[in-house]
Design a protein around this motif. Structure first.
Motif, PDB file in Angstrom:
ATOM      1  N   VAL A   1      -2.790   0.940   1.119  1.00  0.00           N
ATOM      2  CA  VAL A   1      -2.228  -0.197   0.409  1.00  0.00           C
ATOM      3  C   VAL A   1      -2.681  -0.229  -1.047  1.00  0.00           C
ATOM      4  O   VAL A   1      -1.920  -0.559  -1.930  1.00  0.00           O
ATOM      5  N   GLN A   2      -3.928   0.213  -1.285  1.00  0.00           N
ATOM      6  CA  GLN A   2      -4.451   0.091  -2.633  1.00  0.00           C
ATOM      7  C   GLN A   2      -3.727   0.965  -3.650  1.00  0.00           C
ATOM      8  O   GLN A   2      -3.863   0.774  -4.832  1.00  0.00           O
TER       9      GLN A   2
ATOM     10  N   GLY B   1      -1.023   0.771  -4.657  1.00  0.00           N
ATOM     11  CA  GLY B   1      -0.178  -0.031  -5.532  1.00  0.00           C
ATOM     12  C   GLY B   1       1.305   0.149  -5.315  1.00  0.00           C
ATOM     13  O   GLY B   1       2.004  -0.759  -4.881  1.00  0.00           O
TER      14      GLY B   1
ATOM     15  N   ASP C   1       2.737  -1.031  -2.031  1.00  0.00           N
ATOM     16  CA  ASP C   1       2.575  -2.394  -1.547  1.00  0.00           C
ATOM     17  C   ASP C   1       3.824  -2.914  -0.854  1.00  0.00           C
ATOM     18  O   ASP C   1       3.778  -3.456   0.239  1.00  0.00           O
TER      19      ASP C   1
ATOM     20  N   LYS D   1      -3.500  -7.905   1.669  1.00  0.00           N
ATOM     21  CA  LYS D   1      -3.944  -7.301   0.403  1.00  0.00           C
ATOM     22  C   LYS D   1      -2.733  -6.876  -0.430  1.00  0.00           C
ATOM     23  O   LYS D   1      -2.724  -7.045  -1.639  1.00  0.00           O
ATOM     24  N   ALA D   2      -1.720  -6.339   0.259  1.00  0.00           N
ATOM     25  CA  ALA D   2      -0.500  -5.935  -0.449  1.00  0.00           C
ATOM     26  C   ALA D   2       0.165  -7.168  -1.067  1.00  0.00           C
ATOM     27  O   ALA D   2       0.613  -7.132  -2.214  1.00  0.00           O
ATOM     28  N   CYS D   3       0.208  -8.277  -0.313  1.00  0.00           N
ATOM     29  CA  CYS D   3       0.799  -9.518  -0.848  1.00  0.00           C
ATOM     30  C   CYS D   3       0.010  -9.983  -2.064  1.00  0.00           C
ATOM     31  O   CYS D   3       0.574 -10.463  -3.036  1.00  0.00           O
TER      32      CYS D   3
ATOM     33  N   SER E   1      -1.753  -8.147  -4.195  1.00  0.00           N
ATOM     34  CA  SER E   1      -1.572  -7.367  -5.415  1.00  0.00           C
ATOM     35  C   SER E   1      -0.149  -7.469  -5.938  1.00  0.00           C
ATOM     36  O   SER E   1       0.096  -7.223  -7.103  1.00  0.00           O
ATOM     37  N   LEU E   2       0.785  -7.862  -5.080  1.00  0.00           N
ATOM     38  CA  LEU E   2       2.144  -8.097  -5.577  1.00  0.00           C
ATOM     39  C   LEU E   2       2.327  -9.533  -6.042  1.00  0.00           C
ATOM     40  O   LEU E   2       3.401  -9.924  -6.454  1.00  0.00           O
TER      41      LEU E   2
END
Ligand SMILES: [Zn+2]
Ligand SMILES: [Zn+2]
Length: 505
Positions: free
Chosen positions: A30-31, A33, A36, A63-65, A67-68
């Motif tokens: 996921v990190q 980017g 995501d 975590k994806a949510c 960073s988005l």
């Protein structure tokens, strides 16, 4: 691969793979980017096909949510996690805190933290041995919401427990104290460590840099190298930003060069951004532009926005326009570029241009991030927006604010109406200044803690404005209290009429 080749049939296999992957690997996926959105889509597909996600999958999707900056999907994942009874699991809880904190929803972030903390207290009551991962995870939650009092409680429990102080927990303590604004406590933990790894050193250098203690940051960096610990790319971000916060241009260049020649680290976009920040802040705007042209890859909007911000500070409209166009060319819907450009025009008094940009943003439906500030008091997070009157003590807050402003005007404070981005008369402009969320938060901090000698700690999601920065220096004298502001960029410690950043920000 499974998802791409055979979207339906292979999902069970995919789920198996997902379940077998360790926490860290899911995070890595996921990190990166760019994935995501894919991660979220994959998750939705899993749910639709009635495959039950485990805690690692939930944590990764949250975590994806985060960073988005997509709290809407995040909230749905949250309620789904509650249904599955997994929302109080450490890794899910922490991802929830991060996600809510990043989108500025401090109330929800605080609630998610309280759930974890309650579970922890329960464990403590029945005297279960608490492992170092639980402690570290709670500390990271406390630092996301800036709750230093909770962090201190956790620290006290660690000291009381039979747990040997391990690297993992000590590093989490350094990072918690430094993100919550107490750099002294962070360095106490650091000094008491028998063993230090690259994370301990880097956290300490980063902490000093964020708190404006550039000399200390660079000193610690030298010690680290002398101790034989090899710096990594993250350490260098801290070193370069320390130079930037202190306006140390030649030191910055030296470190930027030696990073590659001495340690074999190729500069990433973040390092270039630090250098542009350093040059831009110190007024070397053309040099910064030339430097951007030497970047061997396409400059990230972040780098360009940094320079655009510097153009506003140094009122260079021509270069600012050029940079804004470069950003808009890459991303015609970047609200930050329009906001910065409109601020640039506003500070140059070109109101027709400001109106034009506002209209354009409205047509394209581009919203700017709303500024907000918050304070922790009485176990609650009190959050304020511009001109906020919704707090139950709003009357007292504004009374205190007016009293303060009158006092500091007598001490020599002159409201800086350059920071008002509306075309109104001077008196009106002063009123706008008084309504900034960080001023409201500080006034609330004062009335809520009369007689205390502890610093008033305020957090802001955007950068502190120049007028508030100047007013807080006077506030610190008028109320004989230290004010600590963590904005989106760094820490400011206002003490006895001056700020730790020496006005480099
Ligand atoms: Zn302000
Ligand atoms: Zn400052």
């Amino acid at each position: 691969m499974y998802a791409k080749c055979s979207p339906n049939g292979a999902l069970n296999v995919l789920k198996e793979v997902f379940d077998r992957i360790q926490d860290h690997n899911v995070m890595c996926y996921v990190q990166s980017g760019a994935h995501d959105m894919e991660a979220i889509e994959l998750f939705l597909e899993m749910v639709q096909t009635r495959i039950t996600p485990n805690q690692y999958t939930l944590s990764a999707v949250l975590k994806a949510c985060a960073s988005l900056s997509n709290p809407l999907i995040g909230e749905q994942v949250h309620s789904y996690a509650m249904k599955l009874g997994l929302s109080a699991v450490d890794c899910v809880g922490n991802s929830l805190i991060t996600m809510y904190a990043r989108s500025g929803n401090m109330e929800h972030a605080r609630k998610a933290f309280d759930v974890l903390f309650q579970a922890f207290e329960l464990l403590h009551e029945i005297e279960t041995e608490i492992d170092s991962f639980t402690f570290a995870s709670l500390l990271s939650g406390a630092s996301s919401i800036g709750a230093i009092s909770k962090g201190e409680q956790i620290h006290a429990r660690i000291l009381k427990s039979s747990l040997e102080p391990c690297l993992h927990v000590s590093n989490a303590l350094i990072s918690m104290y430094s993100t919550c604004g107490s750099i002294d406590s962070a360095s106490q933990v650091f000094n008491s460590m028998a063993d230090r790894n690259i994370i301990s050193w880097t956290s300490m250098v980063t902490g000093f840099a964020k708190h404006g203690l550039a000399a200390k940051a660079l000193e610690t960096f030298d010690e680290m190298v002398k101790a034989g610990v090899k710096p990594n790319d993250v350490t260098y971000i801290a070193v370069l930003s320390a130079c930037s916060h202190a306006g140390l241009v030649s030191e910055g260049w030296t470190h930027f060069e030696s990073m590659k020649t001495q340690h074999g680290i190729n500069p990433r976009m973040d390092h270039y951004a630090c250098m542009v920040d350093l040059l831009g802040r110190s007024g070397h705007l053309n040099e910064a532009m030339e430097f951007i042209n030497t970047i061997p890859f396409k400059p990230d909007p972040l780098v360009l926005r940094t320079l655009l911000g510097a153009c506003q500070v140094h009122k260079n409209t021509d270069l600012g326009k050029h940079v804004a166009n470069m950003i808009i060319e890459q991303d015609p819907d970047d609200p930050a570029a329009y906001v910065l450009l409109s601020n640039l025009y506003a500070s140059a008094g070109q109101w027709d241009k400001v109106a034009e940009i506002r209209k354009h943003m409205k047509q394209r439906n581009l919203a700017k991030e709303a500024g907000c500030s918050w304070v922790e008091a009485g176990n609650l997070i009190h959050k304020f927006h511009v001109g906020d009157t919704s707090h139950k003590q709003a009357f007292e807050i504004y009374q205190e604010l007016h009293a303060l402003v009158n006092e500091i005007k007598e001490m020599g404070y002159v409201p800086n109406t350059d920071f008002v981005l509306h075309d109104v008369g001077e008196e009106e402009k002063e009123k706008y200044l008084l309504q900034h969320s960080e001023k409201i938060a500080v006034a609330f901090g004062f009335i809520g803690s009369v007689g205390s000698s502890k610093p008033v700690r305020v957090f802001k999601n955007l950068r502190i404005c120049g007028d508030c920065h100047s007013a807080f220096k006077y506030f610190s004298v008028a109320r004989a209290r230290e004010i600590v502001v963590r904005d989106s960029n760094r820490f400011h410690h206002f003490r006895n009429g001056s700020c730790s950043c020496n006005d480099h920000w």
